[in-house]
Write a protein that holds these residues in place. Structure first.
Motif, PDB file in Angstrom:
ATOM      1  N   VAL A  19       7.570  -8.853 -15.624  1.00 36.74           N
ATOM      2  CA  VAL A  19       6.971  -9.623 -14.538  1.00 36.74           C
ATOM      3  C   VAL A  19       7.851 -10.837 -14.289  1.00 36.74           C
ATOM      4  O   VAL A  19       8.156 -11.585 -15.213  1.00 36.74           O
ATOM      5  CB  VAL A  19       5.538 -10.093 -14.908  1.00 36.74           C
ATOM      6  N   LEU A  21       8.018 -14.122 -11.604  1.00 39.57           N
ATOM      7  CA  LEU A  21       7.375 -14.889 -10.540  1.00 39.57           C
ATOM      8  C   LEU A  21       8.350 -15.942 -10.038  1.00 39.57           C
ATOM      9  O   LEU A  21       8.847 -16.756 -10.816  1.00 39.57           O
ATOM     10  CB  LEU A  21       6.099 -15.567 -11.073  1.00 39.57           C
ATOM     11  N   LYS A  22       8.630 -15.905  -8.743  1.00 40.64           N
ATOM     12  CA  LYS A  22       9.584 -16.838  -8.144  1.00 40.64           C
ATOM     13  C   LYS A  22       8.851 -17.794  -7.200  1.00 40.64           C
ATOM     14  O   LYS A  22       8.314 -17.375  -6.179  1.00 40.64           O
ATOM     15  CB  LYS A  22      10.650 -16.070  -7.366  1.00 40.64           C
ATOM     16  N   ARG A  24       6.041 -19.079  -7.117  1.00 39.49           N
ATOM     17  CA  ARG A  24       4.655 -18.700  -6.809  1.00 39.49           C
ATOM     18  C   ARG A  24       4.530 -17.953  -5.487  1.00 39.49           C
ATOM     19  O   ARG A  24       3.431 -17.759  -4.989  1.00 39.49           O
ATOM     20  CB  ARG A  24       3.733 -19.918  -6.780  1.00 39.49           C
ATOM     21  N   LEU A  27       6.357 -12.091  -6.436  1.00 32.01           N
ATOM     22  CA  LEU A  27       6.063 -11.551  -7.754  1.00 32.01           C
ATOM     23  C   LEU A  27       6.699 -10.170  -7.857  1.00 32.01           C
ATOM     24  O   LEU A  27       6.376  -9.274  -7.083  1.00 32.01           O
ATOM     25  CB  LEU A  27       4.548 -11.446  -7.958  1.00 32.01           C
ATOM     26  N   GLU A  28       7.636 -10.014  -8.797  1.00 29.76           N
ATOM     27  CA  GLU A  28       8.317  -8.742  -9.024  1.00 29.76           C
ATOM     28  C   GLU A  28       7.776  -8.141 -10.314  1.00 29.76           C
ATOM     29  O   GLU A  28       7.800  -8.784 -11.357  1.00 29.76           O
ATOM     30  CB  GLU A  28       9.824  -8.949  -9.136  1.00 29.76           C
ATOM     31  N   ILE A  29       7.298  -6.896 -10.238  1.00 31.58           N
ATOM     32  CA  ILE A  29       6.694  -6.238 -11.388  1.00 31.58           C
ATOM     33  C   ILE A  29       7.353  -4.873 -11.574  1.00 31.58           C
ATOM     34  O   ILE A  29       7.490  -4.117 -10.614  1.00 31.58           O
ATOM     35  CB  ILE A  29       5.177  -6.042 -11.183  1.00 31.58           C
ATOM     36  N   ILE A  54      -3.918  -9.502  -9.824  1.00 32.65           N
ATOM     37  CA  ILE A  54      -3.173 -10.599  -9.207  1.00 32.65           C
ATOM     38  C   ILE A  54      -4.030 -11.154  -8.087  1.00 32.65           C
ATOM     39  O   ILE A  54      -4.473 -10.399  -7.214  1.00 32.65           O
ATOM     40  CB  ILE A  54      -1.821 -10.134  -8.648  1.00 32.65           C
ATOM     41  N   ARG A  74       4.251 -10.402  -2.140  1.00 33.89           N
ATOM     42  CA  ARG A  74       4.582 -11.686  -1.513  1.00 33.89           C
ATOM     43  C   ARG A  74       3.299 -12.399  -1.091  1.00 33.89           C
ATOM     44  O   ARG A  74       2.315 -11.768  -0.751  1.00 33.89           O
ATOM     45  CB  ARG A  74       5.474 -11.470  -0.295  1.00 33.89           C
ATOM     46  N   ILE A  77       0.739 -16.847  -4.954  1.00 35.21           N
ATOM     47  CA  ILE A  77       0.170 -16.291  -6.189  1.00 35.21           C
ATOM     48  C   ILE A  77      -0.617 -17.393  -6.893  1.00 35.21           C
ATOM     49  O   ILE A  77      -0.054 -18.419  -7.264  1.00 35.21           O
ATOM     50  CB  ILE A  77       1.279 -15.749  -7.122  1.00 35.21           C
ATOM     51  N   LEU A  80      -2.629 -14.481 -12.359  1.00 36.01           N
ATOM     52  CA  LEU A  80      -2.147 -13.193 -12.838  1.00 36.01           C
ATOM     53  C   LEU A  80      -2.788 -12.979 -14.188  1.00 36.01           C
ATOM     54  O   LEU A  80      -2.690 -13.855 -15.057  1.00 36.01           O
ATOM     55  CB  LEU A  80      -0.622 -13.241 -12.965  1.00 36.01           C
TER      56      LEU A  80
END
Length: 100
Positions: A19, A21-22, A24, A27-29, A54, A74, A77, A80
């Motif tokens: 995971v 998170l950039k 907020r 979010l790349e999972i 999420i 996107r 966020i 989580l």
């Protein structure tokens, strides 16, 4: 073989789960097995490490790679979390169990 007719967004994945998170906003999972449900405020995913919820605002599905199990979400966020209950075929939805 498992029946996936009730959930068309189930796909094969590698056993690894990461995971990222950039700011907020992105979010790349990796290691996503299925997307159970999603809308602009919440996503419910099954990952190689368990069920994940999420929450946020203006959430959208930015990328879905069903061959690799990669998902990008996107929006703003806000939270989580992993949930321990596994969704069963005849059980209540995960969301209803979380908010009891």
């Amino acid at each position: 073989m498992e029946d996936t007719s009730s959930n068309p967004l189930r796909f094969e994945t590698n056993p690894y789960h990461n995971v990222v998170l950039k700011d907020r906003k992105i979010l790349e999972i990796t290691g996503v097995k299925q997307i159970d449900s999603f809308d602009a405020s919440e996503f419910l995913l099954e990952t190689a490490q368990g069920w994940m919820v999420i929450s946020g605002k203006d959430l959208t599905l930015g990328k879905l790679d069903t061959e690799r199990g990669d998902v990008i979400i996107r929006g703003l966020i806000e939270s989580l979390s992993y949930v321990s209950n596994k969704k069963g075929k005849n059980s209540e939805s995960m969301i209803s169990k979380i908010f009891k």
